[in-house]
Each structure stands twice: as C-alpha cells, then as structure tokens.
Scaffold this active site. Structure first.
Site, mmCIF file in Angstrom:
data_model
loop_
_atom_site.group_PDB
_atom_site.id
_atom_site.type_symbol
_atom_site.label_atom_id
_atom_site.label_comp_id
_atom_site.label_asym_id
_atom_site.label_seq_id
_atom_site.Cartn_x
_atom_site.Cartn_y
_atom_site.Cartn_z
ATOM 1 N N CYS A 36 0.845 -1.190 0.000
ATOM 2 C CA CYS A 36 0.000 0.000 0.000
ATOM 3 C C CYS A 36 0.887 1.250 0.000
ATOM 4 C CB CYS A 36 -0.960 0.084 1.181
ATOM 5 S SG CYS A 36 -2.147 -1.246 1.227
ATOM 6 N N ARG B 114 3.927 -0.165 -4.848
ATOM 7 C CA ARG B 114 3.676 -0.773 -3.535
ATOM 8 C C ARG B 114 2.374 -1.560 -3.482
ATOM 9 N NH1 ARG B 114 6.922 1.547 0.314
ATOM 10 N NH2 ARG B 114 5.577 0.687 1.901
ATOM 11 N N TRP C 112 -2.663 -2.707 -1.778
ATOM 12 C CA TRP C 112 -2.387 -4.130 -1.950
ATOM 13 C C TRP C 112 -3.301 -4.833 -0.964
ATOM 14 C CZ3 TRP C 112 -0.544 -8.365 0.866
ATOM 15 C CH2 TRP C 112 -0.154 -9.468 0.091
ATOM 16 N N ASN D 299 -1.861 1.670 5.731
ATOM 17 C CA ASN D 299 -0.980 0.603 5.237
ATOM 18 C C ASN D 299 -0.659 -0.278 6.435
ATOM 19 O OD1 ASN D 299 1.049 -0.949 4.044
ATOM 20 N ND2 ASN D 299 2.615 0.607 4.385
ATOM 21 N N GLY D 300 -0.819 -1.590 6.269
ATOM 22 C CA GLY D 300 -0.519 -2.505 7.372
ATOM 23 C C GLY D 300 -1.711 -3.399 7.653
ATOM 24 N N GLU E 245 17.155 -17.668 -8.013
ATOM 25 C CA GLU E 245 16.792 -16.300 -8.401
ATOM 26 C C GLU E 245 16.200 -16.280 -9.819
ATOM 27 O OE1 GLU E 245 16.306 -13.679 -6.905
ATOM 28 O OE2 GLU E 245 16.517 -12.038 -8.324
ATOM 29 N N LYS F 212 12.371 -15.017 -10.659
ATOM 30 C CA LYS F 212 12.062 -13.965 -11.630
ATOM 31 C C LYS F 212 10.999 -14.452 -12.614
ATOM 32 C CE LYS F 212 14.009 -10.703 -10.163
ATOM 33 N NZ LYS F 212 14.106 -11.216 -8.917
ATOM 34 N N GLU G 289 7.487 -14.760 -10.913
ATOM 35 C CA GLU G 289 6.785 -13.526 -10.580
ATOM 36 C C GLU G 289 6.435 -12.695 -11.810
ATOM 37 O OE1 GLU G 289 10.717 -11.089 -8.912
ATOM 38 O OE2 GLU G 289 8.812 -10.825 -7.902
ATOM 39 N N HIS H 6 17.535 -36.686 -6.695
ATOM 40 C CA HIS H 6 16.895 -37.159 -5.460
ATOM 41 C C HIS H 6 15.388 -36.908 -5.474
ATOM 42 C CE1 HIS H 6 20.778 -38.092 -3.753
ATOM 43 N NE2 HIS H 6 21.207 -36.913 -4.145
ATOM 44 N N LYS I 16 5.879 -4.292 -4.149
ATOM 45 C CA LYS I 16 7.326 -4.157 -4.033
ATOM 46 C C LYS I 16 7.797 -4.304 -2.595
ATOM 47 C CE LYS I 16 11.417 -2.966 -5.575
ATOM 48 N NZ LYS I 16 12.138 -4.032 -6.305
HETATM 49 O O1 M6R Z 1 12.696 -5.103 0.151
HETATM 50 P P1 M6R Z 1 13.246 -6.478 0.398
HETATM 51 O O2 M6R Z 1 14.582 -6.696 -0.229
HETATM 52 O O3 M6R Z 1 13.251 -6.846 1.851
HETATM 53 O O4 M6R Z 1 12.229 -7.455 -0.326
HETATM 54 C C1 M6R Z 1 12.331 -8.838 -0.189
HETATM 55 C C2 M6R Z 1 11.473 -9.548 -1.195
HETATM 56 O O5 M6R Z 1 10.116 -9.229 -1.000
HETATM 57 C C3 M6R Z 1 11.860 -9.193 -2.634
HETATM 58 O O6 M6R Z 1 13.202 -9.446 -2.881
HETATM 59 C C4 M6R Z 1 11.000 -9.986 -3.642
HETATM 60 O O7 M6R Z 1 11.296 -11.335 -3.540
HETATM 61 C C5 M6R Z 1 11.224 -9.468 -5.068
HETATM 62 N N1 M6R Z 1 9.984 -9.049 -5.643
HETATM 63 C C6 M6R Z 1 11.787 -10.486 -5.979
HETATM 64 O O8 M6R Z 1 12.022 -9.964 -7.248
#
Ligand code: M6R
Length: 616
Positions: free
Chosen positions: A2, A27, A75, A101-102, A485, A489, A492, A508, A611
C-alpha cells in the site's frame, strides 16, 4: 505494501497526490483512491484496479479545488480489490477520511464493538474501523483530530501507517506510524507525507524520518512530531541524495529494463568509497566496533525473496574468507523456531526496501536475544537500518520495478564487503588476498556491462520458450542461489511454473519433472575455477538431457566443452568463481523480463505482488 500520500500546501492537492500515487503504485495496485477537503466537507473518489482507473473516474467526476488531500494505492489484505474496499475510508457521519498501510490485528473485535454500537460498515477492510473509531472519539477529544488519533492508536494492535483528514480542520493532515513506513517531506509553505520519498522528491529533497509509535501533524507551515502519549519528539532530518529522474523510466519502456541497465553503475556505486588509500576496506559508516566483530562466533543472514538469494550467495563467500559459520535463514521462519543466537552472533538483515515486515521482525528477535545486528539496505532512513546496530547501504538508487534486479547485485557486493571486512579485522586472510578480491570486485561493473551488450540472444530464447509449461533452473555452489533467483524472476513475471534446484539434488526427486522438451537452464560453473564442479554439472546435464530436457547453458566465454551438452549457450564473461553470480544473474533477469513481455504481462507491476511487503 500500500502506498500512502498526504499533502497540505498551496498547490492543487489532486495533482500532487495523484503524481505521488503514480510513484507509490509499485507498492500495490489493487485499487486507488483520493480524498480532499473542499468547502468544509470531504470529497472522495476511489476505484478498484490500477491508478489509471481512478484517473478515468476523475476525468468524468472531477474533484473540486483543494489544497489538502490524501491518497492511497492498495495491496489487498482484508477484502478483495473492489471499489468499496478501496481507501480512503470515511466515517459514517462523513467527518473523517482515513488511509492505511498494514494490518490491524484486532480489527474483528473493534468491528464487533462498532456494529454493536449501531455503526454500519460498508467495506470488508480492517481500515474502515479506524475511520469510525476516530469519528466516535472526536467529540470527547474536543474535535481535535490529533488527540483522537492518539487515543485510537492506543487501541490498535498490529502494523499501521494511518493518515487522516477532517474537514473541520481543513489545513491539517495527521499521520501515525507503527511498524509501517511513513516519511515526511519538508517543503516551503507546503508539507508532504508518503510511504517513501519518491512520492514528493519532485517538490522537495528535505525529509524527516519518523520513528515507531509516532504521530506527525502537518500544516502548510509547520510539522509537529510526537509519541502516542503526546510528548514532542525530535524527528531526524535527512536529504534525498538523488533527483526525480531516478524514479522515471529515463527512455526505457519499463522500469525493470532501466534497472537492469543500471546495474554496472549500481555495482560501482556500491563499491564507492569502501576502500581506503592504504588498500584496506573501510566500512566506517557501519558503526560496529572491530572488537565486537572479532568476538562473534557465527553469522546469521535473514532476508526474504531475492534478498535471501543474495544472502545465500554471501554465505559461500563469507564462510570461505572468514571460516566463521554462516547460516542463511528465511526471515519469515527465523523468529518462530527459537533460533540459537546470542551476544556472539552477528545477524545480518538484507532488505532492499528496509521495510519488509518478516525481515524487520527477524531483526527485532535477534536484538532481543542480544545479537549484534547489521542491516544491508538500499533505502536510507527505512525501518530495518534504523533499528539495526549498524548499516551498510547498497546505494543502488531507487528500485521501482517489483522484480528486484540491481538490488540483488548490490546486496551481494555489500555482503562481500562485510565478509572481507570480517576477514580483515580478524586477520584470517592475508592482506594481498583481500586486495585481490577487491580488485576482482572493482572489475565487476565492466563485466556486467559486457553481459548487457550481449543479451539479444537471450531475448530470442525467451520468446522461443514462452509457451513452455515450466522451466527448471539448476546450479552448483554459488550457481545454486542464482538458479533460485532465475526461477523466482520467471514465476513472478511470466506467471509460469519455474523452480531452481541444486544440480546435484535433482536426482533425489525433482528429476521426475523432466519430460520431453522441458527447458532446463543450467548455471555452468567455470571450468577454470573448480574443475570438479564443471565436471559434475555436465553429469547433471546428461542426466536430464537423457530424459528429454532442452538445455540452455549460461556458461563463461571460452568454455567450449559445454557446446556438446547444451542446446543453447548464453555466454558471460570470465570472472572468478565467487563473482559469477554478478554476471550469470543478468541474462536470467532479461530472460524473465522478455518472456513476460512476450506473454503480454505487466512486467513492472506483476499480478498479486507488491514491491515492499510490509505485512507478515
Ligand atoms: O525489500 P526487500 O529486499 O526486503 O524485499 C524482499 C522480497 O520481497 C523481494 O526481494 C521480492 O522477492 C522481489 N519481488 C523479488 O524480485
């Protein structure tokens, strides 16, 4: 999670708030809304979906002129992404508008109390209870919104940033924060509130940090900060050291493409000023004394998502250089399993935003156990660095695309610097060896640049495989977190099944996933590094190829042997083994970005995500 914007001044609040919301949309983008005060009453417009839907509504149903306003981009947590669940929420009597927010954890109990008192709630949100509580509290508080906010905050459990306006005090914006971000923009004849500074950097680069359980009261000419008991508090001022262009696309179609392209500079900036003229690493800003670092007997890294992958990479390097045991733990698991940390532990919290609730809570737990805490963070003034004993900023500049790119590379750089610094103060690595690694690091901006020059074939491959039902990623050693990673990517951004595995682990169980045509992206270790790892991964390739997998190898220049085992080879420059994640990750970012584009997805704002994840 948010985005919040508040404004009071001389400009049209609508323009300032909508422009701020555009910057806050990363956000959360389930709905957007705005409230302004005009002619002694509240005017609210809100709409489910992205900000553009609200803008369309504002086109057909414009807001009146106003110089006081608040805005929200959501969000969803409590209640789906509908018009009625969109913020701002207004009390039944129309006296107060609130954005939040929260998560208010005792909202069900408060909702029950309000319903019993005859209040009709019109949304499924936790936020709406605050609007009604404020309205009910105001008469006894002398119709003073600040006093009412203090009283209501005292009744709330959970995490919240709240911002409220009341048309009876038309020149006032009142904010409150506990465990969720809120910063103040200090203008001339105008002031701002926002979840982060990018919302107001067009107007001012002077800002104030707010602490835990604090209330801020803005007028056009004044800013007052107090605790929930009403005691005045001195807020720490800071200057935003980048300008508004840093949060614009700068000629790129997507923020993600811009941020991928910025990686050479980001890596260079993360290294800047960290080595003294004597060749020794200086992390003066860190603020942990060297004796404390000599006394630690273990390192625990806590982080989430991409930051956790950076932590995994760091574990390989820090253990190798310092011989101190390093544990990498997902922050969301850490505090719930009675972890063994004490005064001799160094707990490193890695976070781009500095506001990730899981990481913040893990950090607090570590502090409660007496551990030394260090934040590796990109966002100056955010909660995690503020609460840690020490901080290393990554200086990657604002990262707007939800998918993390430059933050990952710079988190690795910062964690490597911490590892080398530990080795330096504990005298466990010869100075010339540390100098050699620093020289390798100094080469990395150039190497990342070279990768960026050669990613065109990656784009073609992404388009070729866009129809695949799933993609697997495998790697060994530091290539394993890179595989994780790459898969993250793709999940998401391209919304497809993707998984990363340690290549040796495949046999395994996960190898059962392989069938004819399944693409497997292999992060190939350098044959010149530890040759055994190269041999082993070739065996792993054979195992999946024999079962029909199509191999996309990320391999270094000159590794000719791989040609015999891969259907496609993406080349990256030759770098020392521990530096490999800094080059091998970049094609995977491009691969995911291009595949999502080919599928017509919104790359910068993928579905269901935000984000900055400020709820647990
Ligand atoms: O702001 P942060 O680095 O703490 O965020 C952690 C994760 O939420 C963040 O890295 C998330 O996994 C990304 N969207 C991945 O691309």
């Amino acid at each position: 999670m948010c985005g919040i914007v508040g404004y009071v001044g001389k400009k049209q609040a609508l323009e300032v708030v909508v422009a701020g919301l555009r910057r806050m949309e990363y956000r959360g983008y389930d709905s957007a809304g705005i409230a302004v005060i005009s002619g002694g009453h509240l005017e609210v417009r809100k709409k489910a979906g992205k900000l553009v839907n609200l803008q369309t509504l504002l086109g057909s149903d414009p807001l009146p002129n106003s110089t006081t306003g608040i805005g929200h981009t959501r969000w969803a947590t409590h209640g789906g992404p509908t018009d009625s669940n969109a913020h701002p929420h207004v009390s039944e009597d129309g006296t107060v508008a609130v954005i939040h927010n929260g998560i208010i954890e005792n909202f069900a109990e408060l909702r029950g109390e309000l319903t019993a008192a005859g209040v009709t709630l019109t949304s499924e949100t936790d936020t709406e209870v605050v609007a009604h509580l404020l309205a009910k509290t105001l008469p006894a508080a002398g119709n003073d919104l600040v006093a009412a906010m203090r009283q209501v905050c005292g009744r709330l459990e959970g995490a919240f940033t709240l911002v409220a306006i009341d048309p009876r005090q038309p020149d006032l914006v009142v904010g409150a924060r506990r465990n969720s971000p809120l910063v103040v923009g200090v203008g001339v004849g105008e002031n701002f509130l926002a979840s982060d500074v990018s919302a107001f950097v067009d107007h001012t680069r002077n800002a104030l940090e707010l602490g835990q359980d604090q209330i801020v009261v803005l007028t056009a000419a004044s800013i007052r900060v107090m605790d929930f008991a009403g005691n005045p508090v001195e807020a720490r001022p800071f200057t935003i050291d980048w300008d508004a262009s840093a949060v614009e696309k700068g000629g790129h179609d997507l923020f993600m493409l811009k941020e991928i392209a910025e990686q050479p500079k980001a890596v260079a900036d993360a290294l800047l000023g960290r080595v003294g003229n004597d060749g020794r690493i200086q992390l003066d800003e860190m603020g942990l004394d060297d004796q404390a670092l000599r006394d630690i007997d273990k390192v625990v890294v806590v982080a989430c998502g991409t930051a956790a992958h950076a932590g995994m990479v760091a574990k390989y390097a820090i253990e190798h250089w310092t011989r101190i045991p390093v544990e990498m733990e997902l922050a969301s698991e850490f505090r719930y399993r009675d972890p063994i940390v004490n005064a001799r532990s160094l707990v490193i919290a890695i976070s781009q935003s500095g506001e990730t609730m899981d990481t913040l809570m893990a950090l607090r737990h570590a502090k409660d156990q007496g551990a030394k805490t260090l934040a590796i963070c990109n966002t100056v003034g955010s909660s995690i660095p503020r609460e840690a004993d020490a901080v290393i900023y990554t200086y990657a500049g604002p990262e707007i695309a939800v998918a993390s790119t430059k933050a990952f590379l710079t988190q690795i750089i910062a964690a490597y610097l911490v590892g080398l610094y530990l080795a330096q103060v504990r005298e466990v690595m010869p100075g010339e060896d540390i100098a050699a690694v620093l020289a390798d690091l100094a080469d990395m901006p150039g190497k990342v640049d070279l990768v960026l020059d050669t990613v065109e074939p990656v784009r073609a491959l992404a388009r070729e495989f866009a129809g695949a039902p799933s993609v697997l990623f495998i790697g060994r050693h530091v290539g394993f977190p890179v595989a994780l990673e790459g898969a993250l990517k793709l999940k998401e951004l391209a919304y497809m099944h993707a998984e990363g595995f340690a290549a040796g682990e495949l046999k395994h169980g996960p190898i059962a996933l392989i069938e004819d045509g399944v693409p497997v992206v292999v992060i190939v270790p350098s044959p010149a590094g530890r040759a055994i790892l190269h041999d082993k991964i070739i065996s792993n390739i054979q195992e999946v190829r024999a079962r029909g997998a199509r191999i996309i190898a990320i391999a270094e220049e000159g590794d000719e042997k791989i040609n015999d085992y891969a259907d496609h080879v993406i080349r990256v420059p030759v770098v020392p083994p521990l530096m490999a994640p800094l080059v091998a990750t970049v094609p995977l970012q491009v691969f995911a970005c291009e595949m999502a584009t080919a599928k017509g997805h919104d790359v910068d704002q993928p579905r269901n995500l935000a984000k900055s994840v400020t709820v647990e």
